[in-house]
Scaffold this motif. Structure first.
Motif, PDB file in Angstrom:
ATOM      1  N   VAL A   1      -1.253   2.494  -4.100  1.00 18.86           N
ATOM      2  CA  VAL A   1      -2.189   3.365  -3.400  1.00 18.86           C
ATOM      3  C   VAL A   1      -1.790   4.816  -3.634  1.00 18.86           C
ATOM      4  O   VAL A   1      -0.607   5.133  -3.792  1.00 18.86           O
ATOM      5  N   ASP A   2      -2.784   5.686  -3.694  1.00 22.01           N
ATOM      6  CA  ASP A   2      -2.554   7.116  -3.881  1.00 22.01           C
ATOM      7  C   ASP A   2      -3.452   7.882  -2.905  1.00 22.01           C
ATOM      8  O   ASP A   2      -4.661   7.621  -2.867  1.00 22.01           O
TER       9      ASP A   2
ATOM     10  N   LEU B   1      -4.649   0.772   7.892  1.00 18.44           N
ATOM     11  CA  LEU B   1      -5.496   0.487   6.732  1.00 18.44           C
ATOM     12  C   LEU B   1      -5.043  -0.837   6.110  1.00 18.44           C
ATOM     13  O   LEU B   1      -3.846  -1.021   5.843  1.00 18.44           O
ATOM     14  N   CYS B   2      -5.980  -1.734   5.882  1.00 20.84           N
ATOM     15  CA  CYS B   2      -5.644  -3.057   5.341  1.00 20.84           C
ATOM     16  C   CYS B   2      -6.458  -3.331   4.078  1.00 20.84           C
ATOM     17  O   CYS B   2      -7.565  -2.806   3.900  1.00 20.84           O
ATOM     18  N   PHE B   3      -5.892  -4.179   3.230  1.00 23.23           N
ATOM     19  CA  PHE B   3      -6.546  -4.498   1.955  1.00 23.23           C
ATOM     20  C   PHE B   3      -6.240  -5.941   1.563  1.00 23.23           C
ATOM     21  O   PHE B   3      -5.290  -6.564   2.063  1.00 23.23           O
TER      22      PHE B   3
ATOM     23  N   GLN C   1      -2.050  -8.840  -0.471  1.00 16.10           N
ATOM     24  CA  GLN C   1      -2.732  -8.523   0.777  1.00 16.10           C
ATOM     25  C   GLN C   1      -1.742  -7.849   1.711  1.00 16.10           C
ATOM     26  O   GLN C   1      -0.582  -8.250   1.796  1.00 16.10           O
ATOM     27  N   GLY C   2      -2.192  -6.801   2.402  1.00 14.83           N
ATOM     28  CA  GLY C   2      -1.284  -6.120   3.310  1.00 14.83           C
ATOM     29  C   GLY C   2      -1.957  -4.983   4.053  1.00 14.83           C
ATOM     30  O   GLY C   2      -3.161  -4.750   3.918  1.00 14.83           O
TER      31      GLY C   2
ATOM     32  N   PHE D   1     -10.968  -3.075   1.478  1.00 10.87           N
ATOM     33  CA  PHE D   1     -10.033  -1.980   1.755  1.00 10.87           C
ATOM     34  C   PHE D   1     -10.677  -1.188   2.886  1.00 10.87           C
ATOM     35  O   PHE D   1     -11.658  -0.472   2.684  1.00 10.87           O
ATOM     36  N   ARG D   2     -10.144  -1.335   4.108  1.00 11.54           N
ATOM     37  CA  ARG D   2     -10.812  -0.773   5.276  1.00 11.54           C
ATOM     38  C   ARG D   2      -9.801  -0.445   6.375  1.00 11.54           C
ATOM     39  O   ARG D   2      -8.639  -0.850   6.323  1.00 11.54           O
TER      40      ARG D   2
END
Length: 226
Positions: free
Chosen positions: A175-176, A163-165, A187-188, A147-148
């Protein structure tokens, strides 16, 4: 010659005696025995006594084999009922009908209690339950690969971060603060335009209520190292 004639006469006398007995006593007894045998009910083998309507509604068996499985495995659930009009299993599995013996396959995600309920023509019901144990498989636990911030750029004076994970074995990813609807995407990427430092928490949920989280803080100037 005379001796032979004597034996012949004796044989004739015996035949007359037997014939007379059959006419007077023997034949009526034989007829009564045959009539009683025809009228007597046929006794079923004891092995089939459970199908006797006189025994009423009943559950012959209800079980899972094997009764404990690892996450992702399949097992068989079997049931048998007698003198039943309707039958159901909760939680619902398949369209069921009364049967002396029927099996079907299930693959629950977590330990589940199955309840069999059967009903007869008079509305009387019987129920039986068991717990099918599902043991968590560590290799199937959810995880977050990364997560970066993939890239940052300035657009009309604002810093836009991508931001990708990536996750594994997740049934729900969110996500919060909310940046996209919770979904099953593994993945996205999503965009963030912070006016001040913001910490995003990525949550990957799996079976058995298992969750894993990872945080990433971004600011107008870029990602914040922790």
């Amino acid at each position: 010659m005379k001796r032979w004639q004597n034996w012949l006469q004796l044989g004739n006398v015996l035949i007359l005696i037997v014939t007379a007995w059959l006419l007077v006593d023997g034949m009526p007894n034989i007829l009564r025995w045959r009539a009683a045998r025809v009228a007597a009910p046929v006794k079923r083998p004891e092995a089939f006594d459970w199908v006797d309507p006189a025994k009423g509604l009943g559950i012959i068996n209800f079980y899972a084999y094997p009764g404990a499985i690892a996450e992702g495995e399949t097992t068989s659930v079997c049931y048998g009922v007698m003198n039943a009009k309707a039958v159901r299993i909760d939680p619902p599995i398949a369209e069921l009908s009364p049967s002396f013996n029927r099996c079907f396959e299930v693959s629950p995600e977590r330990t589940t209690r199955y309840t069999l309920t059967t009903e007869d023509a008079k509305g009387r019901t019987l129920s039986k339950s068991f717990d099918l144990i599902v043991m968590p498989e560590p290799a199937l636990a959810p995880s977050i690969s990364y997560f970066r911030v993939r890239e940052s750029k300035v657009d009309r004076g604002d810093t836009v971060h991508l931001l990708c994970f990536a996750t594994r074995n997740a049934t729900l990813v969110g996500v919060d603060p909310p940046a996209f609807p919770g979904s099953q995407i593994l993945q996205g990427c999503f965009y963030a335009v912070p006016r001040k430092p913001v910490t995003y928490t990525l949550t990957a949920s799996g079976t058995f209520g298992r969750k894993v989280k990872r945080q990433l803080t971004v600011a107008p100037s870029g990602p914040v190292e922790k």
